[in-house]
Design an enzyme around this catalytic site. Sequence first.
Site, PDB file in Angstrom:
ATOM      1  N   HIS A  96     -15.180  19.590  -9.153  1.00 33.21           N
ATOM      2  CA  HIS A  96     -15.239  18.340  -9.912  1.00 33.21           C
ATOM      3  C   HIS A  96     -16.140  18.460 -11.136  1.00 33.21           C
ATOM      4  CE1 HIS A  96     -19.145  16.722  -8.331  1.00 33.21           C
ATOM      5  NE2 HIS A  96     -18.811  17.356  -7.233  1.00 33.21           N
ATOM      6  N   GLU A 153     -15.273  12.489  -8.554  1.00 33.36           N
ATOM      7  CA  GLU A 153     -15.524  12.887  -7.169  1.00 33.36           C
ATOM      8  C   GLU A 153     -16.698  12.109  -6.595  1.00 33.36           C
ATOM      9  OE1 GLU A 153     -17.293  15.344  -3.865  1.00 33.36           O
ATOM     10  OE2 GLU A 153     -18.216  14.615  -5.697  1.00 33.36           O
ATOM     11  N   GLU A 154     -17.722  11.934  -7.420  1.00 32.35           N
ATOM     12  CA  GLU A 154     -18.974  11.335  -6.934  1.00 32.35           C
ATOM     13  C   GLU A 154     -18.822   9.857  -6.575  1.00 32.35           C
ATOM     14  OE1 GLU A 154     -21.366  13.047  -6.104  1.00 32.35           O
ATOM     15  OE2 GLU A 154     -21.551  14.818  -7.383  1.00 32.35           O
TER      16      GLU A 154
END
Lengths: 342, 326
Positions: free
Chosen positions: B60, B193-194
């Site tokens: 990511h 992603e986070e």
Amino acid sequence: MECSELLKKLGSMSAVAGRENRATQRIAELFGEYCDEVRVDAFYNVIGIKKGKGQNPGSVLVTAHYDEIGLIVTGIEESGFLKFAPNGGVDPKAIGAMPVLVHGKEDLFGVIGTKPPHLIPPEEADKAIKMEDMRIDIGLDGEKARELVSVGDMVSFVNPAQELMNNRLAGKSMDNRSGVAALVEILKELKKLNHEDDVYVAATVQEELGLIGAFTATYNIKADLGIVIDVCHGDMPDCPSDETFPLGKGVAIAVGPILSSKHTKACIKLAKSERIPYQIDPETGDTGTEAAVHAIAREGIPVVLLSIPAKYMHTSVEMVCVDDVIATGRLAARYIAGRVKD
Amino acid sequence: MFDLIKTLAQTFGPSGCEKKVADTITGLLKGKVDEIRTDAMGNLICVKKGTGKKIILAAHMDEIGIIVSYIDDKGFLRFSNVGGLPPLIILGQRVVFENGTVGVIWYEENIDNVKNTKLEKMFIDIGAKSRAEAEKLVKVGDMAVFVGDTIEQNGRIISKALDDRIGCAILVQLALNAPKTDNEIYYVFTTQEEVGLRGAKTAAFGIMPDMALAIDVCDMGDMPGCKPMAVSLGEGPTVKIKDRSVIAHPEVKDALIKAATKKKIPYQLEVMLEGGTDAGSIHITAGGIPSGGVSIPTRFIHDAAEMVDMKDVENAVKLLAEFVKA
């Protein structure tokens, strides 16, 4: 096979979430006896297919997960003791002094050792032990243990179902092998009935880790009706009565916003007319079951949730009543066979 | 490889604002792969064509950051987190906005217990003396990331945003090395992603690979007083068994172990009890995609200074080069 025998057989299998492949073949064989075809997908969902006789058959997908909660090895000490963490929702208070099976290079029996009462200092006597302070003893020293066991190996509990009075069974993994037994009951019942629709019964994986198997199964099988079979809480002392259901009083039919009200109502009506014992299970949220996945799979699949009351859920003495399993299978099969399509 | 890591780690790219990272990677890989494209979520997909299996290797691009939620009369910024941000570790940190504006994070000192400070009791000071002055530099909704040099010392790298620019660097290096294989390799640099493994979800659906790996960071257990975990820095990249989002598919896990064993590459088995990776959303995409992960053991994850061991990074490149031949 009688339902209680079937359930005992299912309860003796080890299929810790994420490593169900140990039981896949045996479940496929159980389905195979009654199905036209049995498929296993890439994630080890086992899907039994029973074709309908209709000219233009619909398709019904019935899912029940066959994974069970267990443990995962996180470390191996010099002394040979294994450190572990939960794989699925495991209550540390309920696992002390349990026998386990460590699925290493080979299956190894072990025990979760606990300190003898004689050696527990008085100030610790009333305290629960944390899981990170527990160890599994497999009787090997560090060097030998490392040869046979790796970090990441799964561990299952050992306590296959025993028969109790009143058609009750208690043991590990009744959540949700009792649901899988109901799938077989559906297949048995459908043999006796004429059904128009194609029926897919799926024993699914990794439900305990986030309904994983249901995601892939509902995508792969384009169903127009979903039925989920899982356990709900049985009635136990000191638990809220509105969230628990007595054993032996029949299948719990869930009613709630994500569930198809049309099909649910029709199931209740059918249970009444067929005199299949049932209870109503109000589910206000997403139900926490695979029904939540069916509801939003593809274009959305109308879904019914049928539950088998189970006491002591997520322990090694989960208790169910075989009569409830049979009632669940009968209701689902009769609904599938008699359903009127949209 | 250090320069590559530094370039990527120092590029601005909080979740949802990964374009600069994507542009940097495009610059590095242009002409080195058969196709480079982006999808609607901003994922950067670099394809090495082949006739065999379709394999996704995902890292990511987004990093942890903050987002401005309110600017007060005195020019102080209130903010929220973009990704997992423990309040305690950001006190006194510098953050930088895309336009270069730097701010300092501090807290309302009249609170009783600093340890229990919540983000809403904290603010960012960019030196502005009024709202008007602040608004010349920063608007509500702007994001900022940590300031943190990228350095190499004792064989280890210390930097901001190693989560997951280290994964991006590994994939760029791998693509440049161009391992010989018939398989079709998708180097996928994912977004968001986070904040919930979001980019990987659409990327995987768009590609429909035969298998997938997430290349990301993982925790370790070799720091004073940290939670026990059988992973140490410098002992090799990990083969993922499990994290909070996925259990590695047995065939993928076994293929990684086989590749490592064949090439005598050190590896560790990863059971990570907290945190997920892109594999979590990829594996339940459509009818299911067998997925796993290779991780770099990392200290101080989500802090302004994360630390990895260079040997693990180099070994991860070697491991993946062998794995993609499977």
